[in-house]
Design an enzyme around this catalytic site. Structure first.
Site, short mmCIF file in Angstrom:
data_model
loop_
_atom_site.label_atom_id
_atom_site.label_comp_id
_atom_site.label_asym_id
_atom_site.label_seq_id
_atom_site.Cartn_x
_atom_site.Cartn_y
_atom_site.Cartn_z
N TYR A 80 14.81 99.85 40.84
CA TYR A 80 14.22 98.38 41.04
C TYR A 80 15.49 97.31 41.35
O TYR A 80 15.06 96.49 42.34
CB TYR A 80 13.29 98.18 40.05
CG TYR A 80 12.45 96.99 39.97
CD1 TYR A 80 11.59 96.49 41.02
CD2 TYR A 80 12.78 95.90 39.15
CE1 TYR A 80 10.88 95.35 41.14
CE2 TYR A 80 12.33 94.81 39.28
CZ TYR A 80 11.31 94.54 40.21
OH TYR A 80 10.48 93.22 40.42
N LYS A 120 15.97 94.70 44.70
CA LYS A 120 15.90 93.11 44.79
C LYS A 120 17.23 92.71 44.87
O LYS A 120 17.63 91.57 45.39
CB LYS A 120 15.31 92.82 43.29
CG LYS A 120 14.07 93.17 43.11
CD LYS A 120 13.10 92.67 44.08
CE LYS A 120 11.43 92.99 43.88
NZ LYS A 120 10.36 92.28 44.79
#
Length: 249
Positions: A160, A164
């Site tokens: 994750y 990002k």
């Protein structure tokens, strides 16, 4: 937000991905309240239509376009709808994102693929759809919702955080390349949405839900940050905004 800020938003045509819930929904409502026309994209078509109808009932202008950001043609259709229905696209808010976080050793490879496809590839597809329109208009603003996970990772968030971090890099590169167009990254910390429901491990999900309920921000706080960046004069480019709960480390 001042009356001047609201005037800056009035009349703008703004497309938003992931608009049916959470930050996307809050942003759509906030922008419509300030007089913007909103073109709403999300996978959940029923929720999308309900939101568009709510905005129209309150005197705003809104249209829903079923959009899966994993499909490039869906982003093209979202942008084309803005242009065909309202004559232009002033802002694209790349908000859609997922976070089925897990430890790497759990080998949830399909979830890794989903995060890469939605969080990173979806942003790139948004850039590819909007940039030609912005170039023709000689004006435009790309706003992308990233995460504080781009600045600091923790166990379970490696993939994750990687997506990002990549999004921040893409947006910084775009900012340097486009010159006269505006590029903004808004990085929220913990926000009170249904985001954590996708976490497969029951114990990890329960821990995240407890943390969310204890300290998470209302999505309206992130919507305020997005509307602030959009409301600035055309020659003012707010590049990064980080918004996190005071209790979040």
């Amino acid at each position: 937000m001042t009356d001047t800020d609201k005037t800056q938003d009035r009349g703008k045509v703004i497309a938003i991905t992931g608009a049916s819930s959470g930050i996307g929904r809050a942003t759509a409502l906030a922008l419509a309240d300030r007089g913007a026309t909103v073109v709403l994209g999300a996978r959940r078509s029923e929720s999308l239509e309900q939101l568009a109808a709510e905005i129209r009932q309150n005197g705003g202008r809104a249209v829903g376009v079923p959009t899966d950001v994993r499909r490039r043609e869906d982003l093209v259709r979202l942008v084309d709808t803005a242009v065909s229905e309202f004559g232009r696209l002033d802002v694209l808010v790349n908000n859609a994102g997922i976070g089925p976080v897990s430890l790497l050793e759990e080998l949830r490879v399909e979830e890794w693929d989903d995060m890469i496809d939605v969080n990173l590839r979806g942003v790139l597809y948004g850039v590819a759809a909007a940039l030609p329109v912005f170039r023709r208009q000689e004006a435009g603003h790309l706003v992308t919702v990233s995460s504080t996970a781009a600045y600091r990772t923790v166990p379970g968030q490696a993939v994750y955080s990687a997506t990002k971090t990549a999004v921040r890099a893409v947006c910084e590169g775009l900012r340097q390349e486009v010159g006269d167009l505006r590029v903004t990254v808004v990085s929220p910390g913990f926000v009170h949405t249904d985001f954590v429901n996708s976490v497969a491990d029951p114990e990890a999900r329960a821990a995240l839900l407890a943390s969310r309920d204890a300290m998470a921000l209302d999505p309206a706080a992130i919507a305020d940050a997005i509307t602030y960046a959009i409301a600035q004069p055309d020659k003012v480019d707010v590049n990064e905004i980080v918004v996190r709960p005071t209790a979040q480390r």
